[in-house]
Enzyme design. Structure first.
Site, PDB file in Angstrom:
ATOM      1  N   ASN A 150       0.850  -1.203   0.000  1.00 15.50           N
ATOM      2  CA  ASN A 150       0.000   0.000   0.000  1.00 15.50           C
ATOM      3  C   ASN A 150       0.880   1.244   0.000  1.00 15.50           C
ATOM      4  OD1 ASN A 150       0.515   0.849   2.852  1.00 15.50           O
ATOM      5  ND2 ASN A 150      -0.320  -1.197   3.224  1.00 15.50           N
TER       6      ASN A 150
ATOM      7  N   ASP B  81      -4.677  -6.291   5.065  1.00 10.97           N
ATOM      8  CA  ASP B  81      -5.760  -7.058   5.690  1.00 10.97           C
ATOM      9  C   ASP B  81      -5.835  -8.473   5.130  1.00 10.97           C
ATOM     10  OD1 ASP B  81      -6.633  -5.002   7.329  1.00 10.97           O
ATOM     11  OD2 ASP B  81      -7.846  -4.109   5.744  1.00 10.97           O
TER      12      ASP B  81
ATOM     13  N   LYS C  45       8.146 -18.407  -9.750  1.00 10.63           N
ATOM     14  CA  LYS C  45       7.497 -17.257 -10.380  1.00 10.63           C
ATOM     15  C   LYS C  45       6.253 -17.701 -11.168  1.00 10.63           C
ATOM     16  CE  LYS C  45       8.332 -13.660 -13.743  1.00 10.63           C
ATOM     17  NZ  LYS C  45       9.162 -13.232 -14.852  1.00 10.63           N
TER      18      LYS C  45
ATOM     19  N   PHE D 160      -4.674   3.643  14.534  1.00  4.64           N
ATOM     20  CA  PHE D 160      -4.873   4.614  13.458  1.00  4.64           C
ATOM     21  C   PHE D 160      -6.046   4.173  12.600  1.00  4.64           C
ATOM     22  CE2 PHE D 160      -1.449   7.836  12.848  1.00  4.64           C
ATOM     23  CZ  PHE D 160      -0.827   7.644  14.062  1.00  4.64           C
TER      24      PHE D 160
ATOM     25  N   LYS E 238     -11.766  -2.597  18.501  1.00  2.00           N
ATOM     26  CA  LYS E 238     -10.388  -3.047  18.725  1.00  2.00           C
ATOM     27  C   LYS E 238      -9.904  -2.721  20.140  1.00  2.00           C
ATOM     28  CE  LYS E 238      -9.382  -2.627  13.795  1.00  2.00           C
ATOM     29  NZ  LYS E 238      -8.328  -2.809  12.794  1.00  2.00           N
TER      30      LYS E 238
HETATM   31  N1  CTP Z   1      -4.339  -3.041  11.802  1.00  2.00           N
HETATM   32  C1  CTP Z   1      -3.669  -4.111  12.367  1.00  2.00           C
HETATM   33  N2  CTP Z   1      -3.673  -5.325  11.759  1.00  2.00           N
HETATM   34  C2  CTP Z   1      -4.330  -5.505  10.594  1.00  2.00           C
HETATM   35  C3  CTP Z   1      -5.024  -4.418   9.997  1.00  2.00           C
HETATM   36  C4  CTP Z   1      -5.009  -3.195  10.622  1.00  2.00           C
HETATM   37  O1  CTP Z   1      -3.085  -3.952  13.437  1.00  2.00           O
HETATM   38  N3  CTP Z   1      -4.302  -6.707  10.006  1.00  2.00           N
HETATM   39  C5  CTP Z   1      -4.341  -1.745  12.516  1.00  2.00           C
HETATM   40  C6  CTP Z   1      -3.607  -0.624  11.811  1.00  2.00           C
HETATM   41  O2  CTP Z   1      -2.239  -0.596  12.210  1.00  2.00           O
HETATM   42  C7  CTP Z   1      -4.350   0.608  12.296  1.00  2.00           C
HETATM   43  C8  CTP Z   1      -5.754   0.099  12.530  1.00  2.00           C
HETATM   44  O3  CTP Z   1      -5.667  -1.328  12.603  1.00  2.00           O
HETATM   45  O4  CTP Z   1      -3.853   1.059  13.546  1.00  2.00           O
HETATM   46  C9  CTP Z   1      -6.777   0.464  11.521  1.00  2.00           C
HETATM   47  O5  CTP Z   1      -6.376   0.125  10.242  1.00  2.00           O
HETATM   48  P1  CTP Z   1      -7.363   0.348   9.034  1.00  2.00           P
HETATM   49  O6  CTP Z   1      -6.746  -0.254   7.805  1.00  2.00           O
HETATM   50  O7  CTP Z   1      -7.815   1.779   9.004  1.00  2.00           O
HETATM   51  O8  CTP Z   1      -8.635  -0.482   9.523  1.00  2.00           O
HETATM   52  P2  CTP Z   1      -9.139  -1.914   9.298  1.00  2.00           P
HETATM   53  O9  CTP Z   1      -9.186  -2.617  10.601  1.00  2.00           O
HETATM   54  O10 CTP Z   1      -8.376  -2.584   8.215  1.00  2.00           O
HETATM   55  O11 CTP Z   1     -10.648  -1.614   8.895  1.00  2.00           O
HETATM   56  P3  CTP Z   1     -11.333  -1.246   7.489  1.00  2.00           P
HETATM   57  O12 CTP Z   1     -10.595  -2.004   6.442  1.00  2.00           O
HETATM   58  O13 CTP Z   1     -12.735  -1.676   7.710  1.00  2.00           O
HETATM   59  O14 CTP Z   1     -11.228   0.256   7.355  1.00  2.00           O
END
Ligand code: CTP
Length: 404
Positions: free
Chosen positions: A210, A279, A289, A323, A341
């Protein structure tokens, strides 16, 4: 803020001009002292023009008895007027003098008369740096509480490759300003910070990632370290130098980040999850590959562990800051993540604003807190945002303890 900049006689002396400029750009008044050897490399006029001040080059600049008397107490004036003494480049010779208390020129005399904070940026040939004599002197100076900015590694002017290069002038200036501003209100805390993106392999060549640059997480780490915390920075792949004094743990995937966070959870008192964690990932990426044989292809992805949610379940009385990177419904999404969370604070930002968020130097965030308080912050540098996050975190912890 007033900074005395002592310049030693090394090839890196010319970089001291950039340091002086970077300090002044950050609001410091700079008074420059050149050693006799430094004068061989750079002219006082360069610094006089940059700082609009007289540059000190000698303990006995004048010849009349009256002038000698006034210039011989000049080192006391400089010692009293300045908040920080920065020496860059700090040569092996200067550090030996400082370590042993020799005072045969203006800078070494000033060092003995100076009671404020001292920061040294050594630069020299690799063998000189590695020599036991230099290392013993560095250890003596560090034990006195001085900040030593270790030299960078790389090709040196003398032709060798190794440690000895003066770090980037802007980094030296920022570390010096930090020292001058130092609030020690995070002393005794161990702060675990995650930063940057994760990379999830598709095959040995490709990955899913990302746009996170890691700048916010690194700014948090630098601010926390400057305020006296022990900082464990768990970082995904980024193009940033780690801030001085932090313990850096490099990871690549969400699973590696998960493992590193869990390993260091017990020793931390505050956890800040600034990383943009994937995620989903490919649970078992192929070892070979993937070839371009299919007309169309799809990837099957499995969820990664939600690290923040797991820390939320295990956190005990640790302060947990998450965050939320959003494109709409900032406060609602922040609240939802706070609840689901089990965070104490969520730093929510809109990532589709121009000039803020991913990769930008500035950020505009809203802090959503367990107490119900919502604090929208102005658009500020990531470093200033980092300091405000910690200011709010300390207040929040007091408020949470008061209600328990
Ligand atoms: N986070 C984490 N582990 C994951 C995904 C996210 O610890 N596998 C943490 C990030 O470091 C951040 C927070 O969760 O502090 C929120 O991340 P964000 O991507 O905004 O939220 P998601 O939980 O992925 O929710 P959504 O995709 O519904 O926005």
């Amino acid at each position: 803020m007033k900074i005395a900049l002592g310049v030693g006689g090394g090839i890196a002396a010319y970089k001291a001009a950039e340091i002086a400029r970077a300090l002044m750009e950050r609001g410091a008044a700079v008074e420059v002292i050149l050693t006799a050897a430094a004068e061989e490399f750079v002219r006082p006029l360069t610094f006089a023009a940059l700082t609009s001040r007289k540059v000190i080059t000698s303990l006995f600049a004048s010849s009349s008895a009256e002038d000698v008397l006034s210039s011989s107490v000049e080192h006391i004036r400089v010692a009293q007027e300045n908040d920080v003494l920065l020496v860059a480049p700090a040569t092996a010779d200067l550090m030996a003098k400082f370590a042993h208390g020799l005072a045969d020129d203006f800078l070494s005399t000033l060092y003995l008369a100076f009671t404020g904070r001292v920061i040294l940026a050594p630069a020299m040939n690799t063998n000189m740096w590695n020599h036991p004599a230099t290392q013993a002197n560095v250890a003596t100076l560090a034990a006195r509480g001085h900040v030593i900015l270790p030299p960078d590694s790389g090709p040196l002017a003398c032709g060798t490759v190794g440690p000895g290069r003066l770090p980037d002038p802007v980094r030296i200036a920022e570390a010096t300003i930090d020292l001058a501003n130092r609030r020690r209100d995070l002393e005794g805390e161990t702060i675990l910070i995650t930063a940057g993106p994760t990379q999830e392999p598709i095959d040995p060549v490709r990955f899913i990632s990302n746009r996170s640059s890691g700048k916010m997480g690194y700014a948090l780490a630098a601010a926390a370290a400057a305020r006296g915390a022990r900082v464990i920075l768990i970082s995904g792949p980024v193009e940033l130098d780690p801030p001085y004094g932090v313990e850096l743990v490099r990871v690549v995937t969400a699973l590696e980040m998960h493992e590193a966070v869990m390993k260091h959870l017990a020793e931390s008192t505050i956890i800040v999850k600034a990383a943009a964690v994937a995620d989903y990932h490919i649970a078992k990426p192929p070892l070979q590959k993937i070839k371009k044989t299919m007309a169309r292809m799809s990837l099957e992805l499995d969820p990664t562990p939600d690290i923040l949610a797991e820390v939320g379940r295990k956190k005990g009385d640790r302060l947990l800051i998450g965050f939320a990177a959003e494109t709409s419904n900032l406060v609602e999404e922040g609240r939802r993540k706070l609840e689901t969370k089990n965070c104490d604070m969520v730093v929510a930002n809109l990532i589709n604003l121009e000039g803020t968020g991913f990769g930008a130097e500035e950020n505009e965030v809203t802090l959503v807190m367990r107490t119900g308080e919502v604090a929208p912050l102005a658009r500020l540098s990531k470093r200033e945002v980092a300091n405000l996050i910690f200011d709010h975190a300390l207040k929040l912890r007091l408020a949470l303890h008061a209600t328990q």
